[in-house]
Design a protein around this motif. Structure first.
Motif, short mmCIF file in Angstrom:
data_model
loop_
_atom_site.label_atom_id
_atom_site.label_comp_id
_atom_site.label_asym_id
_atom_site.label_seq_id
_atom_site.Cartn_x
_atom_site.Cartn_y
_atom_site.Cartn_z
N ALA A 31 43.58 48.21 44.31
CA ALA A 31 43.26 46.79 44.47
C ALA A 31 44.53 45.96 44.66
O ALA A 31 44.57 45.06 45.51
N ILE A 32 45.56 46.26 43.91
CA ILE A 32 46.81 45.51 44.04
C ILE A 32 47.43 45.73 45.42
O ILE A 32 47.93 44.80 46.05
N HIS A 33 47.36 46.96 45.90
CA HIS A 33 47.86 47.25 47.24
C HIS A 33 47.13 46.40 48.29
O HIS A 33 47.75 45.81 49.18
N VAL A 56 36.99 36.96 37.83
CA VAL A 56 38.03 36.89 36.79
C VAL A 56 38.93 38.12 36.85
O VAL A 56 40.15 38.03 36.74
N VAL A 57 38.31 39.28 37.08
CA VAL A 57 39.11 40.51 37.22
C VAL A 57 39.99 40.42 38.47
O VAL A 57 41.17 40.78 38.44
N MET A 58 39.45 39.88 39.55
CA MET A 58 40.24 39.71 40.78
C MET A 58 41.48 38.85 40.50
O MET A 58 42.58 39.16 40.94
N LEU A 59 41.27 37.75 39.78
CA LEU A 59 42.39 36.85 39.49
C LEU A 59 43.42 37.54 38.59
O LEU A 59 44.63 37.38 38.78
N HIS A 60 42.94 38.32 37.64
CA HIS A 60 43.85 39.06 36.77
C HIS A 60 44.69 40.05 37.59
O HIS A 60 45.90 40.16 37.41
N LEU A 61 44.04 40.74 38.53
CA LEU A 61 44.77 41.68 39.39
C LEU A 61 45.82 40.94 40.22
O LEU A 61 46.93 41.45 40.43
N ALA A 62 45.47 39.74 40.68
CA ALA A 62 46.42 38.96 41.49
C ALA A 62 47.64 38.56 40.65
O ALA A 62 48.77 38.58 41.13
N LYS A 64 48.88 40.25 38.27
CA LYS A 64 49.71 41.45 38.12
C LYS A 64 50.43 41.79 39.43
O LYS A 64 51.56 42.27 39.41
N ALA A 65 49.78 41.56 40.55
CA ALA A 65 50.34 41.94 41.85
C ALA A 65 51.62 41.17 42.18
O ALA A 65 52.51 41.68 42.85
N PHE A 66 51.70 39.91 41.69
CA PHE A 66 52.83 39.08 42.11
C PHE A 66 53.77 38.74 40.95
O PHE A 66 54.68 37.93 41.12
N TRP A 67 53.58 39.35 39.78
CA TRP A 67 54.45 39.12 38.65
C TRP A 67 55.91 39.39 39.06
O TRP A 67 56.13 40.37 39.77
N PRO A 68 56.89 38.61 38.64
CA PRO A 68 56.80 37.46 37.74
C PRO A 68 56.50 36.14 38.45
O PRO A 68 56.61 35.08 37.83
N GLY A 69 56.16 36.20 39.73
CA GLY A 69 55.81 34.98 40.45
C GLY A 69 54.39 34.56 40.11
O GLY A 69 53.64 35.31 39.50
N VAL A 194 38.66 36.85 57.81
CA VAL A 194 38.43 38.14 57.20
C VAL A 194 38.03 37.93 55.74
O VAL A 194 38.59 37.08 55.05
N ARG A 195 37.01 38.66 55.31
CA ARG A 195 36.68 38.69 53.88
C ARG A 195 37.31 39.96 53.32
O ARG A 195 37.15 41.05 53.91
N ALA A 196 38.01 39.82 52.23
CA ALA A 196 38.71 40.98 51.65
C ALA A 196 38.09 41.30 50.30
O ALA A 196 37.93 40.42 49.46
N PHE A 197 37.75 42.58 50.10
CA PHE A 197 37.08 43.01 48.87
C PHE A 197 37.90 44.10 48.17
O PHE A 197 37.56 45.29 48.25
N PRO A 198 38.95 43.70 47.46
CA PRO A 198 39.86 44.71 46.86
C PRO A 198 39.22 45.55 45.76
O PRO A 198 39.69 46.65 45.49
N ILE A 199 38.14 45.06 45.13
CA ILE A 199 37.51 45.87 44.08
C ILE A 199 36.21 46.50 44.57
O ILE A 199 35.31 46.79 43.79
N SER A 200 36.14 46.74 45.90
CA SER A 200 34.98 47.41 46.49
C SER A 200 34.58 48.68 45.75
O SER A 200 33.41 48.98 45.60
N ASN A 201 35.58 49.45 45.33
CA ASN A 201 35.31 50.78 44.78
C ASN A 201 35.09 50.79 43.27
O ASN A 201 34.98 51.86 42.68
N TRP A 202 35.02 49.61 42.64
CA TRP A 202 34.80 49.56 41.21
C TRP A 202 33.30 49.50 40.92
O TRP A 202 32.54 48.91 41.67
N THR A 203 32.90 50.10 39.81
CA THR A 203 31.52 49.97 39.37
C THR A 203 31.47 48.92 38.26
O THR A 203 32.51 48.50 37.74
#
Lengths: 315, 461
Positions: A31-33, A56-62, A64-69, A194-203
């Motif tokens: 997802a971060i990739h 909320v999970v998406m925002l949390h991943l974001a 983490k993806a850009f830390w420390p920014g 484009v719609r992007a679904f980074p957590i497509s593979n999560w259940t």
């Protein structure tokens, strides 16, 4: 530098996971990739944020993806006007805590101006498409992150991680780009987005295990609480301004929680005594019903309800 | 709510993730097999099953009492309106289920028109592919083609399910004859270790549990095999050198995450923070390692590996991390960070196999875009050097490629890329061919060695 920004209670987090990357580590990494690819390749991305658990999970991943920014994009909420008040409070406090810009597309405004008509059944989920496309056009968003998951619905099972939409926001399931390896093609022309679904593979269970592991805060109605409810179509509906019981529907106080949060008029609660995140993980794992089947009246309309909404530009 | 569940890896999220795809011809029961796997591994919940049972009954299936043989299992996977109406599968669908041992992501690839497109797509990320054969029909040309594609894409585990074994009376001799045919075709193609299992997707034999109807088959059930096969990353861990395509540079300056910005100390210590974000494509990296930035060739030392506020000593594929380096060198999105001394030469001429996935044909002289890692450059197709005859698996002369063709081409790049042979480096050997006009994906590209180099090492897994 070893600033620990998350507290990890359920699963012991290994400093150097090495040979033991588990399924949550792998889903998180994927997802971060994807989130980083979209931010790098698009001019104006935004994240659909409702205060619901997947967003909320998406925002949390974001974060983490850009830390420390800080998270480098605004969030967009398509407001049905039928929200649970505590979810709106949660949305606003989260946005403030993370220093984000919030754009709101309002279904109510479109109804007031006559551009949208209230449906006979009162549900406003299908009405979100027009304000969503309007907000995308107005803000010139070229990529919109969503928390959609393929396990939610049969039509979503066929959705790409990067899903190209035309000027009308339409999804054409028969004409999708092949998605190969981890190489995502986000090329689009003027007017397309484009719609992007980074957590497509999560259940649903992955989402809850991750919320537990990362100690992510959610609106309180995801956990068991006492609420005035009545039964309709086999679901517990909350008593509220847009979800009045009919005279023959008996109001009771029950311990319930929500598996999804959306339009109050069509989102049902489930009877539950799961008051902590670990209780919820156990409950979801043992559940015999899908989350949409258990809680969304609008997805029960027909076998292809989601497919039809998506073709028209829905999330 | 049993306590036993709480200790299983799937419940704790400590199990691994295994990706597999299915491939087969029309009517060999692929959707039924997928439905069976989902149903018998309890991944189908009651409301979904109710809906499918109702629809099955409407269509004349005798779905009383939820009796599993009586429902149309294919309905569990065919999601689109047109699919249910026409009884066919149109597009790759992704399914999810978990057992006590691991979580599965299943790419269900339809077998009719566009089967190459679907099989290539599913196989590109798969740790394993299950190819279906109808026991009444045996090894078909399409089986051969599927196996060829799997070989080309280097799918690490190939399984063949000989389906509808109930319709040949659970006959051992029929099964053995197919097995012999299969192993001979696999040998011709160069696929080793193909695992063969007799199954009945409709009746459930050998899918999740071993069947009493096939006493002559002593191997494990299909699901047992899928639960124990190694993943691609597990197989290659420690064998591949470190490669890290840079996705973006993290340089927050003033725009720190709010929880960091709140404290003056942190604000000061992150003022000059600069790190390179990406996903480890192959191999591993440790603090202190010497790295080379490609294509420019400058070197530096890794001084930090960061992940969301945690410092790591080491990162392995496929972790998403950020690397801090000893020198401030010019690194941008699209560059590849590699372990020093492990990379040959960057090149502007690429020789590649192309799986052509678009209705728009390829012609010599076409201008295309090449997306490799995190970089996209222009390319000119100088020559189409051949087209694979999918029956003989030999290259024959061609001047263009059409939908579902696999061929070879020589492409001149506008600027050099750190490409490597796909036969040895899955990640840095793969690229997309994109249409510069409408942006659509035209082909999956697999880098070959330049003519004359390492010919003997082709297809070494």
């Amino acid at each position: 530098m070893s600033t620990q920004i998350t507290d990890i209670p359920l699963v012991e987090h290994v400093e150097t996971p090495l040979e033991s990357l588990n399924s949550l580590d792998l889903l998180e990494s994927e997802a971060i990739h994807i989130i980083r690819e979209v931010v790098a390749e698009f001019e104006r991305p935004a994240l659909l944020f409702s205060g619901g658990k997947d967003s909320v999970v998406m925002l949390h991943l974001a974060t983490k993806a850009f830390w420390p920014g800080k998270v480098p994009f605004p969030v967009l909420h398509v407001d049905t006007g039928h929200n649970f008040p505590e979810v709106i409070e949660f949305r606003d406090s989260t946005v403030e805590r993370l220093g984000l810009r919030l754009e709101v597309g309002s279904v109510q405004e479109f109804i007031d101006s006559g551009e949208l008509a209230e449906r006979a059944d009162g549900t406003r989920n299908p009405l979100q498409t027009v304000p969503l496309l309007d907000a995308i056009a107005k803000n010139k968003f070229d990529a919109v992150f969503g928390g959609g998951r393929r396990d939610e619905d049969k039509a979503r099972a066929k959705e790409r991680i990067l899903s190209l939409r035309d000027e009308f926001g339409q999804w054409d399931p028969r004409n999708q780009r092949p998605e190969l390896w981890n190489l995502y093609n986000g090329r689009h022309t003027v007017g397309q987005h484009v719609r992007a679904f980074p957590i497509s593979n999560w259940t649903e269970l992955d989402i809850w295990r991750y919320i537990a592991r990362e100690n992510i805060e959610l609106p309180g109605l995801y956990y068991a609480h006492d609420r005035e409810v009545y039964e309709r179509d086999g679901m517990w509906r909350a008593v509220g301004p847009v979800s009045e019981p009919r005279p023959d529907e008996k109001v009771v106080i029950k311990q319930v929680r929500y598996r999804t949060v959306g339009d109050m008029s069509c989102t049902g609660a489930v009877a539950s005594d799961a008051t902590t995140v670990h209780d919820v993980v156990r409950e979801v794992a043992a559940s015999t019903l899908t989350e949409r089947g258990a809680t969304r009246a609008d997805d029960r309309i027909s076998e292809a309800a989601m497919e039809d909404r998506k073709k028209d530009g829905y999330f | 709510m049993s306590t036993a569940f709480e200790t299983t890896p799937a419940a704790l999220g400590t199990g691994t993730l295994f990706r597999f795809a299915t491939a087969g011809s029309v009517d060999d029961g692929k959707s039924t097999l997928v439905g069976r796997l989902l149903h018998d591994s309890k991944a189908i919940l009651a409301d979904t099953l109710d809906a499918v049972t109702r629809t099955s009954a409407d269509r004349g299936f005798g779905g009383e009492n939820g009796s599993t043989q009586k429902i149309d299992l294919a309905l569990l996977t065919d999601g689109l309106r047109a699919e249910r109406e026409q009884g066919i599968t149109i597009d790759v669908a992704y399914r999810y289920f978990a057992t006590d041992r691991r979580s599965f992501i299943l790419a269900d690839c339809p077998g009719h028109v566009q089967y190459t497109k679907n099989t290539v797509t599913g196989a590109s990320t798969a740790d394993a592919v299950v190819v279906l054969i109808d026991a009444r029909k045996g090894v078909l040309e399409q089986t051969r083609r599927h196996l060829s594609v799997l070989k080309l894409l280097r799918v690490p585990n190939v399984l063949v399910a000989v389906n509808k074994i109930d319709l040949v009376g659970f006959s051992e001799s029929v099964y053995r004859a197919i097995e012999v045919d299969l192993q001979s075709v696999a040998g011709e193609i160069g696929l080793s270790d193909v695992v063969v299992v007799p199954v009945s997707a409709l009746e459930g034999d050998n899918v999740v549990d071993r069947s009493a109807h096939t006493p002559w088959y002593t191997g494990p059930s299909l699901l047992d095999i899928l639960e124990t096969l190694p993943t691609t990353d597990e197989l290659e861990r420690g064998l591949e050198p470190f490669r890290f395509p840079v996705q973006l540079v993290i340089r927050p300056q003033g725009a720190l995450a709010p929880e960091l910005a709140l404290t003056d100390d942190a604000g000061a210590s992150f003022r000059d923070y600069r790190a390179y974000a990406g996903q480890v494509a192959s191999g591993s990296v440790s603090v202190g390692d010497q790295i080379t930035v490609l294509p420019a060739g400058r070197t530096a030392t890794v001084v930090g590996i960061d992940f969301a506020g945690t410092s790591l000593e080491r990162a392995v594929a496929p972790q998403s991390v950020s690397l801090r380096l000893s020198e401030e060198i010019d690194i941008a999105r699209g560059d590849v960070i590699a372990a020093t001394g492990t990379f040959g030469e960057v090149s502007q001429d690429v020789y590649a196999e192309l799986c052509w996935l678009s209705a728009k044909p390829l012609r010599e002289g076409s201008k295309v875009l090449i997306k490799h890692g995190s970089k996209t450059v222009q390319g000119l197709v100088r020559a189409v050097t051949g087209k694979l005859n999918l029956d003989s698996f030999e290259l024959e002369a061609a001047s263009g490629l059409e939908l579902n063709d696999i061929g070879a081409a020589q492409i001149r790049l506008a600027s050099p890329l750190p490409v490597e042979s796909y036969a040895r480096h899955r990640r840095t050997g793969a690229f997309l061919v994109i249409d510069p006009q409408d942006g659509n994906t035209l082909a999956a590209g697999l880098v070959k060695d330049h003519p004359g180099d390492h010919e003997d090492e082709r297809y070494v897994i």
